[in-house]
Design an enzyme around this catalytic site. Structure first.
Site, PDB file in Angstrom:
ATOM      1  N   GLU A   1       3.890   4.924 -10.663  1.00  0.00           N
ATOM      2  CA  GLU A   1       3.498   3.384  -9.642  1.00  0.00           C
ATOM      3  C   GLU A   1       1.955   2.433  -9.531  1.00  0.00           C
ATOM      4  O   GLU A   1       1.138   4.045  -9.542  1.00  0.00           O
ATOM      5  CB  GLU A   1       3.888   3.620  -8.146  1.00  0.00           C
TER       6      GLU A   1
ATOM      7  N   TYR B   1      -0.580  -0.467 -10.151  1.00  0.00           N
ATOM      8  CA  TYR B   1      -1.123  -1.897  -9.176  1.00  0.00           C
ATOM      9  C   TYR B   1      -2.086  -2.103 -10.532  1.00  0.00           C
ATOM     10  O   TYR B   1      -2.790  -1.882 -10.367  1.00  0.00           O
ATOM     11  CB  TYR B   1      -1.030  -1.627  -7.952  1.00  0.00           C
TER      12      TYR B   1
ATOM     13  N   TYR C   1       0.885  -1.598   0.063  1.00  0.00           N
ATOM     14  CA  TYR C   1       0.085   0.359  -0.382  1.00  0.00           C
ATOM     15  C   TYR C   1       0.808   1.333   0.102  1.00  0.00           C
ATOM     16  O   TYR C   1       1.869   1.268   1.049  1.00  0.00           O
ATOM     17  CB  TYR C   1      -0.652  -0.081   1.033  1.00  0.00           C
ATOM     18  N   SER C   2       0.787   1.937  -0.830  1.00  0.00           N
ATOM     19  CA  SER C   2       1.269   3.638  -1.065  1.00  0.00           C
ATOM     20  C   SER C   2       0.705   3.957   0.616  1.00  0.00           C
ATOM     21  O   SER C   2       0.224   3.977   0.946  1.00  0.00           O
ATOM     22  CB  SER C   2       0.751   4.268  -1.823  1.00  0.00           C
TER      23      SER C   2
ATOM     24  N   CYS D   1       0.087   7.526 -10.798  1.00  0.00           N
ATOM     25  CA  CYS D   1      -0.122   5.922  -9.827  1.00  0.00           C
ATOM     26  C   CYS D   1      -1.109   6.277  -9.592  1.00  0.00           C
ATOM     27  O   CYS D   1      -2.762   7.030  -9.577  1.00  0.00           O
ATOM     28  CB  CYS D   1       0.216   7.002  -7.497  1.00  0.00           C
TER      29      CYS D   1
END
Length: 448
Positions: free
Chosen positions: A446, A448, A224-225, A406
């Protein structure tokens, strides 16, 4: 340093989103778990015009050994009863180089890469430069991304806690971030950190959900960022905040959620109550760090919970009183994409920072896909905002700006297509330009 109530309230404006929670009839929970509040802070001098005598005296609390404080550039003795608590030349990042006055006099022209190297014994300032002002500055975790000289960039802490040997954290608070008409469930989660575990802005931590997989083995870590600065939302350096979307699967036929396919870790975090034990490890990541130069523009493009690292960036640059905030001279530009207005994450915080930031220092563009239309009449996404502001984006990149992305990995193909199309219109070879940006560490992704 013990802050006045007014300063503390200013610092805790990070919790302004609690008002939004109430508006949506949601409850913001803060654990009664008592945190250790006796952390050190320091003061730093910057060129402003105010009579030093008008500043109220402050008191310091130094819980850590002086030797350890010295090591991180905060040479604070056990107590002081006057405002002269910290000499930036002798005790701060300048470490007696004599360049504090040069920094004040040089302003924008000061070269951060060169230090005079004067002997500390002859370089201690007897007082602040003429016209200087004393500003409160939290400083005791600034060593995490700089070497002892305060200038040389070093690698941030990585894998302090190994994923093979996670440690227990405690969930301190949780609050829903979006309105009832916004799809899904997104929550702001605050966790405690074990002693000695620290991170910097742009990193991530791993969460290991409880229980076992079907094969009988423990669940794998989920990254988790981090959505808070190194000091955390409590400004004590012993918490970490996450922005978590509950992962759910809806049957396309019935339209109902299938609990057998829900995200194990995200549902655990969203359902957890204050006091719940959460296993964590980390931190990890070096690709999403803020620029080392305070003059560099920062462009942030996020979708949904991808705003997490950028919330940390914005708190660092505009909300917390740190050296990073006091010296930042660039422009931070946020482009955030969400489906509906009530899904705008941390909207109140961002609005507050826009009001307090200097002219032109914080730009914000929202792409609300279900409510806004692009030039072709379709839904408006972050790539449309980029296309509309293409000239400014490219100009800033040409002048050294760093751009960060992100969010879900599906965001990048249309964004890259947009950059390619805009570049072609301007006669720019996009593959070569992208290669140049990556080589110059101006392009950070970044997903996901």
């Amino acid at each position: 340093m013990v802050f006045s109530r007014q300063v503390l309230l200013l610092y805790l404006v990070g919790f302004v989103f609690a008002n939004a929670f109430q508006a949506f009839n949601s409850e913001y929970q803060i654990s009664k778990h008592k945190l250790d509040k006796n952390r050190e802070r320091t003061a730093f001098l910057l060129p402003k015009s105010r009579d030093l005598a008008s500043i109220s005296p402050v008191t310091l609390s130094a819980k850590k050994p002086v030797s350890k404080l010295k090591k991180v550039g905060c040479g604070i003795p056990p107590s002081y009863d006057y405002l002269c608590c910290f000499d930036p030349e002798e005790n701060g990042q300048l470490q007696g180089t004599g360049d504090f006055t040069a920094r004040m006099e040089g302003g924008l022209d000061f070269d951060f890469g060169k230090f005079s190297g004067k002997d500390a014994s002859t370089a201690v300032a007897s007082g602040p430069p003429a016209g200087a002002d004393l500003l409160v500055a939290q400083h005791w975790l600034e060593h995490l991304d700089h070497d002892a000289d305060g200038v040389t960039r070093i690698d941030p802490p990585v894998n302090t806690i190994k994923s093979t040997a996670p440690v227990d954290s405690t969930l301190l608070g949780s609050g829903k971030l979006i309105g009832p008409d916004a799809p899904g469930d997104i929550r702001h989660v605050i966790l405690s950190l074990p002693e000695g575990m620290h991170y910097v802005e742009g990193q991530s931590i791993s969460v290991i959900p409880p229980g076992l997989q079907e094969n009988g083995k423990p669940h794998k870590p989920r990254l988790y960022s981090i959505a808070s600065t190194r000091y955390g939302d409590t400004l004590e350096g012993d918490t970490v905040s996450l922005c978590v979307r509950r992962a759910e699967y809806y049957d396309p036929v019935t339209g109902l959620a299938d609990s057998s396919k829900k995200g194990v870790c995200s549902n655990f975090l969203c359902d957890a109550t204050p006091g719940t034990t959460v296993e964590i490890s980390g931190p990890v990541g070096k690709t999403m760090l803020l620029p080392s130069s305070p003059k560099t523009d920062v462009i942030m493009v996020a979708t949904g919970t991808g705003i997490a690292p950028f919330r940390a960036f914005l708190h660092r640059l505009f909300m917390e009183n740190t050296l990073a905030k006091h010296t930042f001279e660039g422009t931070a530009w946020l482009v955030l994409g969400v489906p509906v207005t009530s899904g705008l994450l941390y909207k109140e915080e961002i609005a507050s920072m826009q009001e307090s930031a200097g002219p032109g220092m914080l730009k914000v563009n929202y792409a609300i896909s279900r409510e806004m239309k692009n030039k072709n009449g379709g839904k408006y996404y972050v790539q449309d905002a980029i296309a509309e502001n293409a000239d400014e984006v490219f100009n800033r990149l040409d002048n050294g700006a760093q751009i960060y992305f992100c969010g879900l990995k599906g965001m990048m193909p249309p964004i890259e297509d947009t950059f390619a199309a805009v570049a072609e219109e301007r006669g720019i070879n996009w593959p070569e330009k992208l290669k140049e940006l990556k080589s110059n560490h101006q392009w950070h992704v970044e997903v996901y």
